[in-house]
Scaffold this motif. Structure first.
Motif, PDB file in Angstrom:
ATOM      1  N   UNK A 206      -9.591   2.505  -1.427  1.00  0.00           N
ATOM      2  CA  UNK A 206      -8.745   1.862  -1.985  1.00  0.00           C
ATOM      3  C   UNK A 206      -9.623   0.896  -3.478  1.00  0.00           C
ATOM      4  N   UNK A 207      -9.339   0.101  -3.957  1.00  0.00           N
ATOM      5  CA  UNK A 207      -9.193  -0.626  -4.773  1.00  0.00           C
ATOM      6  C   UNK A 207      -9.551  -1.849  -4.235  1.00  0.00           C
ATOM      7  N   UNK A 208      -8.109  -2.677  -3.697  1.00  0.00           N
ATOM      8  CA  UNK A 208      -7.896  -4.129  -3.841  1.00  0.00           C
ATOM      9  C   UNK A 208      -8.161  -3.787  -2.124  1.00  0.00           C
ATOM     10  N   UNK A 209      -8.242  -5.026  -1.826  1.00  0.00           N
ATOM     11  CA  UNK A 209      -9.123  -5.331  -0.123  1.00  0.00           C
ATOM     12  C   UNK A 209      -7.703  -6.884   0.157  1.00  0.00           C
ATOM     13  N   UNK A 210      -7.136  -6.636   1.579  1.00  0.00           N
ATOM     14  CA  UNK A 210      -6.463  -7.121   2.062  1.00  0.00           C
ATOM     15  C   UNK A 210      -6.429  -8.710   1.775  1.00  0.00           C
ATOM     16  N   UNK A 227      -1.756  14.073  -2.918  1.00  0.00           N
ATOM     17  CA  UNK A 227      -1.980  13.643  -1.276  1.00  0.00           C
ATOM     18  C   UNK A 227      -3.958  12.962  -1.747  1.00  0.00           C
ATOM     19  N   UNK A 228      -4.464  12.580  -0.891  1.00  0.00           N
ATOM     20  CA  UNK A 228      -5.679  11.686  -1.412  1.00  0.00           C
ATOM     21  C   UNK A 228      -6.400  11.101  -2.098  1.00  0.00           C
ATOM     22  N   UNK A 229      -5.082  10.251  -2.679  1.00  0.00           N
ATOM     23  CA  UNK A 229      -4.932   9.285  -3.919  1.00  0.00           C
ATOM     24  C   UNK A 229      -4.257   7.966  -3.619  1.00  0.00           C
ATOM     25  N   UNK A 230      -5.735   6.746  -3.051  1.00  0.00           N
ATOM     26  CA  UNK A 230      -5.437   5.335  -2.422  1.00  0.00           C
ATOM     27  C   UNK A 230      -5.650   4.477  -3.546  1.00  0.00           C
ATOM     28  N   UNK A 231      -4.588   2.801  -3.222  1.00  0.00           N
ATOM     29  CA  UNK A 231      -5.385   2.008  -4.054  1.00  0.00           C
ATOM     30  C   UNK A 231      -5.244   1.386  -3.509  1.00  0.00           C
ATOM     31  N   UNK A 232      -4.778   0.865  -2.297  1.00  0.00           N
ATOM     32  CA  UNK A 232      -4.459  -0.578  -1.502  1.00  0.00           C
ATOM     33  C   UNK A 232      -5.708  -0.083   0.007  1.00  0.00           C
TER      34      UNK A 232
END
Length: 325
Positions: A206-210, A227-232
């Protein structure tokens, strides 16, 4: 066999020309016109690369399309584009090949950019003007060009990159647009100050925090398409008021929403089909305080739409039955 080169395709104004067809491509998923088999996915982890095979048909179209698209994410460091590929247009009447579109990934890049803009515009607030672009690759550039071409309002863009040099390179490539575009390495400030955010990276964490995202913000998440990718941040996905998907089964399996789904924080009942929002069958944003997120994993009907548009513009569909194979 007709082979259409990348140069021929690049000469067409497809960002605007193909937008109505790409919009309809999403609606076709919700009104029963689309035939969409599962995506073929080939990971090449030792090379930081992957390959997708997508294919499908929209009822009534003269062609169906099979696409091979690869992403080699270390290529930019070698002076090469990260995306590549080709599309094969096949006659829906005879099964003969109408044309091979040797686009080297161009059509995928363009249809992805158009799709991002088409998802963002109905979900951002009416007063949205400040757009944050997360990433510095090809898709960051195309997303800006697509929004600038298709938006009904003046926009200001800020591009985030891990290095200011890469972010400034995006600005240099967009100089012909005469748009207000800034570069930054401060992702938190970009998120806090943007009305809408488009994420375009192949990040695996994750790059962007809540807590960086204020009520009323819209996010279009483009990067997590395997699979395996996540930005948020998973907590951000869970707290969002509206979760919009191009195709729920893909998004919950390997899209941005997949981590939250596996954790039991969301399920398909929380997901709204983008096609239903575009057709007016379902409400998208409900208030100016909604946090809305669109998870776009890419669907073959987009490929059909842009391939059909390009071939039609080149005069290769009318009266063409395709050769037998």
């Amino acid at each position: 066999m007709i082979v259409v080169s990348r140069e021929q395709l690049a000469a067409l104004p497809l960002l605007t020309l193909a937008a109505p067809a790409v919009r309809d491509a999403y609606v076709a998923l919700t009104d029963g016109r689309a035939s969409l088999p599962p995506v073929g996915y080939l990971p090449l982890p030792g090379r930081n690369a992957d390959c997708h095979i997508k294919y499908g048909y929209i009822e009534g179209d003269p062609i169906f399309v099979v696409k091979i698209a690869s992403g080699f994410y270390d290529n930019p460091a070698k002076g090469l584009p990260s995306s590549n590929g080709m599309m094969v247009a096949v006659s829906a009447e005879t099964g003969g090949v109408v044309a091979v579109l040797d686009d080297k990934g161009l059509l995928t890049d363009l249809r992805t950019g158009i799709g991002g803009a088409i998802a963002t515009m109905p979900l951002w607030r009416k007063d949205a003007r400040k757009i944050g672009i997360v990433g510095t690759g090809t898709q960051a550039r195309v997303q800006i060009r697509a929004l600038a071409s298709l938006s009904d309002r003046p926009l200001r863009f800020t591009v985030w990159g891990r290095s200011l040099e890469r972010a400034n390179a995006v600005l240099a490539d967009l100089a012909d647009l005469d748009l207000p575009v800034a570069a930054t390495t401060d992702l938190e400030t970009l998120c806090r100050q943007s009305d809408a955010i488009v994420t375009t990276t192949p990040s695996k964490e994750p790059l962007i925090r809540s807590d960086w995202i204020a009520p009323g913000t819209h996010i279009t998440a483009m990067g997590a398409d395997a699979p395996g990718k996540q930005e948020l941040d998973t907590a951000l996905v869970a707290r969002a008021d509206r979760l919009v998907v191009d195709l729920a089964e893909q998004c919950l399996d390997h899209g941005e929403f997949s981590v939250a789904a596996r954790a039991g924080l969301i399920d398909e009942n929380r997901c709204i089909a983008l096609g239903a929002v575009l057709s007016g069958a379902t409400e998208g944003r409900r208030s100016d305080r909604d946090i809305t997120i669109a998870d776009l994993t890419g669907i073959a009907t987009q490929d059909i739409a842009i391939a059909r548009t390009a071939l039609d513009e080149l005069g290769l569909l009318h009266g063409t039955q395709g050769t037998t194979s």
